[in-house]
Design a protein around this motif. Structure first.
Motif, PDB file in Angstrom:
ATOM      1  N   LEU A 162      10.714  -7.444  18.214  1.00  0.00           N
ATOM      2  CA  LEU A 162      10.611  -8.114  19.500  1.00  0.00           C
ATOM      3  C   LEU A 162       9.351  -8.967  19.465  1.00  0.00           C
ATOM      4  N   PRO A 163       9.393 -10.178  20.023  1.00  0.00           N
ATOM      5  CA  PRO A 163       8.201 -11.031  19.992  1.00  0.00           C
ATOM      6  C   PRO A 163       7.015 -10.391  20.694  1.00  0.00           C
ATOM      7  N   VAL A 164       5.839 -10.767  20.262  1.00  0.00           N
ATOM      8  CA  VAL A 164       4.599 -10.301  20.877  1.00  0.00           C
ATOM      9  C   VAL A 164       3.922 -11.497  21.544  1.00  0.00           C
ATOM     10  N   ALA A 165       3.526 -11.345  22.790  1.00  0.00           N
ATOM     11  CA  ALA A 165       2.845 -12.434  23.492  1.00  0.00           C
ATOM     12  C   ALA A 165       1.562 -12.801  22.755  1.00  0.00           C
ATOM     13  N   PRO A 166       1.317 -14.085  22.519  1.00  0.00           N
ATOM     14  CA  PRO A 166       0.104 -14.473  21.804  1.00  0.00           C
ATOM     15  C   PRO A 166      -1.184 -14.187  22.557  1.00  0.00           C
ATOM     16  N   THR A 167      -1.107 -14.024  23.878  1.00  0.00           N
ATOM     17  CA  THR A 167      -2.299 -13.680  24.652  1.00  0.00           C
ATOM     18  C   THR A 167      -2.373 -12.172  24.834  1.00  0.00           C
ATOM     19  N   ALA A 168      -3.415 -11.561  24.281  1.00  0.00           N
ATOM     20  CA  ALA A 168      -3.682 -10.143  24.510  1.00  0.00           C
ATOM     21  C   ALA A 168      -4.631 -10.023  25.696  1.00  0.00           C
ATOM     22  N   MET A 169      -4.313  -9.130  26.624  1.00  0.00           N
ATOM     23  CA  MET A 169      -5.203  -8.895  27.759  1.00  0.00           C
ATOM     24  C   MET A 169      -6.274  -7.891  27.341  1.00  0.00           C
ATOM     25  N   ARG A 170      -7.509  -8.205  27.680  1.00  0.00           N
ATOM     26  CA  ARG A 170      -8.654  -7.422  27.211  1.00  0.00           C
ATOM     27  C   ARG A 170      -9.105  -6.388  28.235  1.00  0.00           C
ATOM     28  N   ALA A 171      -9.783  -5.376  27.758  1.00  0.00           N
ATOM     29  CA  ALA A 171     -10.340  -4.342  28.629  1.00  0.00           C
ATOM     30  C   ALA A 171     -11.573  -4.914  29.324  1.00  0.00           C
ATOM     31  N   ARG A 172     -11.434  -5.179  30.613  1.00  0.00           N
ATOM     32  CA  ARG A 172     -12.527  -5.795  31.374  1.00  0.00           C
ATOM     33  C   ARG A 172     -12.631  -5.099  32.731  1.00  0.00           C
ATOM     34  N   MET A 173     -13.856  -4.796  33.156  1.00  0.00           N
ATOM     35  CA  MET A 173     -14.080  -4.094  34.416  1.00  0.00           C
ATOM     36  C   MET A 173     -13.616  -4.913  35.616  1.00  0.00           C
ATOM     37  N   VAL A 174     -13.546  -6.231  35.480  1.00  0.00           N
ATOM     38  CA  VAL A 174     -13.189  -7.082  36.611  1.00  0.00           C
ATOM     39  C   VAL A 174     -11.793  -6.777  37.135  1.00  0.00           C
ATOM     40  N   TYR A 175     -10.901  -6.268  36.288  1.00  0.00           N
ATOM     41  CA  TYR A 175      -9.565  -5.910  36.768  1.00  0.00           C
ATOM     42  C   TYR A 175      -9.646  -4.821  37.836  1.00  0.00           C
ATOM     43  N   GLN A 176     -10.482  -3.805  37.592  1.00  0.00           N
ATOM     44  CA  GLN A 176     -10.629  -2.725  38.558  1.00  0.00           C
ATOM     45  C   GLN A 176     -11.398  -3.172  39.796  1.00  0.00           C
ATOM     46  N   THR A 177     -12.379  -4.031  39.595  1.00  0.00           N
ATOM     47  CA  THR A 177     -13.135  -4.570  40.729  1.00  0.00           C
ATOM     48  C   THR A 177     -12.221  -5.359  41.649  1.00  0.00           C
ATOM     49  N   ALA A 178     -11.372  -6.172  41.063  1.00  0.00           N
ATOM     50  CA  ALA A 178     -10.437  -6.975  41.854  1.00  0.00           C
ATOM     51  C   ALA A 178      -9.452  -6.085  42.606  1.00  0.00           C
ATOM     52  N   PHE A 179      -8.932  -5.060  41.944  1.00  0.00           N
ATOM     53  CA  PHE A 179      -7.982  -4.160  42.593  1.00  0.00           C
ATOM     54  C   PHE A 179      -8.609  -3.444  43.777  1.00  0.00           C
ATOM     55  N   ALA A 180      -9.867  -3.076  43.660  1.00  0.00           N
ATOM     56  CA  ALA A 180     -10.554  -2.402  44.758  1.00  0.00           C
ATOM     57  C   ALA A 180     -10.640  -3.293  45.994  1.00  0.00           C
ATOM     58  N   GLN A 181     -10.530  -4.598  45.776  1.00  0.00           N
ATOM     59  CA  GLN A 181     -10.570  -5.571  46.867  1.00  0.00           C
ATOM     60  C   GLN A 181      -9.178  -6.047  47.257  1.00  0.00           C
ATOM     61  N   GLY A 182      -8.145  -5.498  46.624  1.00  0.00           N
ATOM     62  CA  GLY A 182      -6.782  -5.931  46.903  1.00  0.00           C
ATOM     63  C   GLY A 182      -6.484  -7.318  46.380  1.00  0.00           C
ATOM     64  N   ARG A 183      -7.147  -7.683  45.295  1.00  0.00           N
ATOM     65  CA  ARG A 183      -7.026  -9.053  44.788  1.00  0.00           C
ATOM     66  C   ARG A 183      -6.673  -9.045  43.308  1.00  0.00           C
ATOM     67  N   SER A 184      -6.336 -10.231  42.814  1.00  0.00           N
ATOM     68  CA  SER A 184      -6.144 -10.439  41.384  1.00  0.00           C
ATOM     69  C   SER A 184      -7.443 -10.937  40.775  1.00  0.00           C
ATOM     70  N   VAL A 185      -7.528 -10.944  39.461  1.00  0.00           N
ATOM     71  CA  VAL A 185      -8.734 -11.472  38.818  1.00  0.00           C
ATOM     72  C   VAL A 185      -8.842 -12.979  39.029  1.00  0.00           C
ATOM     73  N   LEU A 186      -7.718 -13.650  39.286  1.00  0.00           N
ATOM     74  CA  LEU A 186      -7.773 -15.084  39.579  1.00  0.00           C
ATOM     75  C   LEU A 186      -8.520 -15.349  40.881  1.00  0.00           C
ATOM     76  N   GLU A 187      -8.422 -14.410  41.807  1.00  0.00           N
ATOM     77  CA  GLU A 187      -9.108 -14.549  43.089  1.00  0.00           C
ATOM     78  C   GLU A 187     -10.526 -14.004  43.024  1.00  0.00           C
ATOM     79  N   SER A 188     -10.715 -12.934  42.275  1.00  0.00           N
ATOM     80  CA  SER A 188     -12.025 -12.283  42.215  1.00  0.00           C
ATOM     81  C   SER A 188     -13.023 -13.073  41.374  1.00  0.00           C
TER      82      SER A 188
END
Length: 237
Positions: A162-188
């Motif tokens: 099965l193909p693998v997406a060329p973009t790997a998502m990295r382990a970054r604290m901003v994902y959790q910070t954004a979720f705590a605010q009810g937002r995406s990282v694009l907004e945060s």
């Protein structure tokens, strides 16, 4: 309407992170996107329930209701329905796969996650659906060099067929910070590395949903070769 099932047979892989961020990325680009939370854990609901547009953004549902939901969404003019699937049982996962135009199998670059990704791939292939593997929570590259764990993951996934997406998502604290605010990282943090990753991944997914097969998504073998040459590196931390 296009339907995207985001799946993982193992908890903790980050499928809700992928589902929420892709849904909000679509809406930021003017796509009428709705997130169907079919996971009994209701993690997507927990993140998004406080948003002003939650009533038009989020639907709590179950596997048995997905077919009816897709039909209702189509009639309502929804352009993209993203399903945050349950991890189990397999019969419920299969219901999500059946209604999907594209299935994302989300996995971290660990042995147990990759083994679970193989199970996801098996369901996708058995039901004859289109699929794409997304590596998530990968360690960031350093000085243009991919961590060994990421290279090994690409190597292992060449057997998944099965193909693998060329973009790997990295382990970054901003994902959790954004979720705590009810937002995406694009907004945060719209200019941050995580936002760049989400934009890139959404572009790859959206093109594939619309029938494009760019060379960068050809196979895990090709992705591994590019990774070794440093050509598919996501932004560094």
């Amino acid at each position: 309407m296009k339907t995207l099932a985001v799946m993982s047979r193992k908890g903790g892989a980050g499928k809700t992170t992928v589902a929420v961020n892709l849904t909000l990325a679509a809406r930021a680009l003017g796509v009428r996107a709705v997130l169907a939370d079919a996971d009994p854990m209701r993690s997507a609901h927990e993140v998004l329930r406080g948003r002003d547009e939650a009533a038009n953004l989020l639907v709590e549902t179950s596997a048995s209701k997905l077919f009816a939901l897709t039909e209702a969404s189509r009639r309502a003019g929804v352009e993209l329905l993203v399903i945050d699937t349950p991890a189990a049982p397999e019969a419920d996962v299969a219901e999500a796969v059946k209604v999907a135009d594209l299935c994302l199998a989300v996995a971290r670059p660990t042995y147990l996650d990759l083994a679970a990704a193989v199970l996801s791939v098996a369901v996708i292939q058995r039901l004859g659906r289109e699929g794409l593997i997304v590596l998530n929570q990968c360690a960031p590259s350093r000085a243009g060099v991919e961590p060994p764990s990421v290279l090994k993951a690409f190597e292992a996934l060449r057997f998944a067929h099965l193909p693998v997406a060329p973009t790997a998502m990295r382990a970054r604290m901003v994902y959790q910070t954004a979720f705590a605010q009810g937002r995406s990282v694009l907004e945060s943090d719209p200019q941050g590395a995580a936002a760049q990753e989400v934009r890139a991944l959404f572009g790859q997914v959206w093109r594939r949903l619309n029938g494009e097969r760019p060379a960068a998504m050809s196979s895990a073998n090709d992705d591994l070769a590019r990774a070794r040459r440093g050509l598919i590196l996501a932004p560094t931390a």
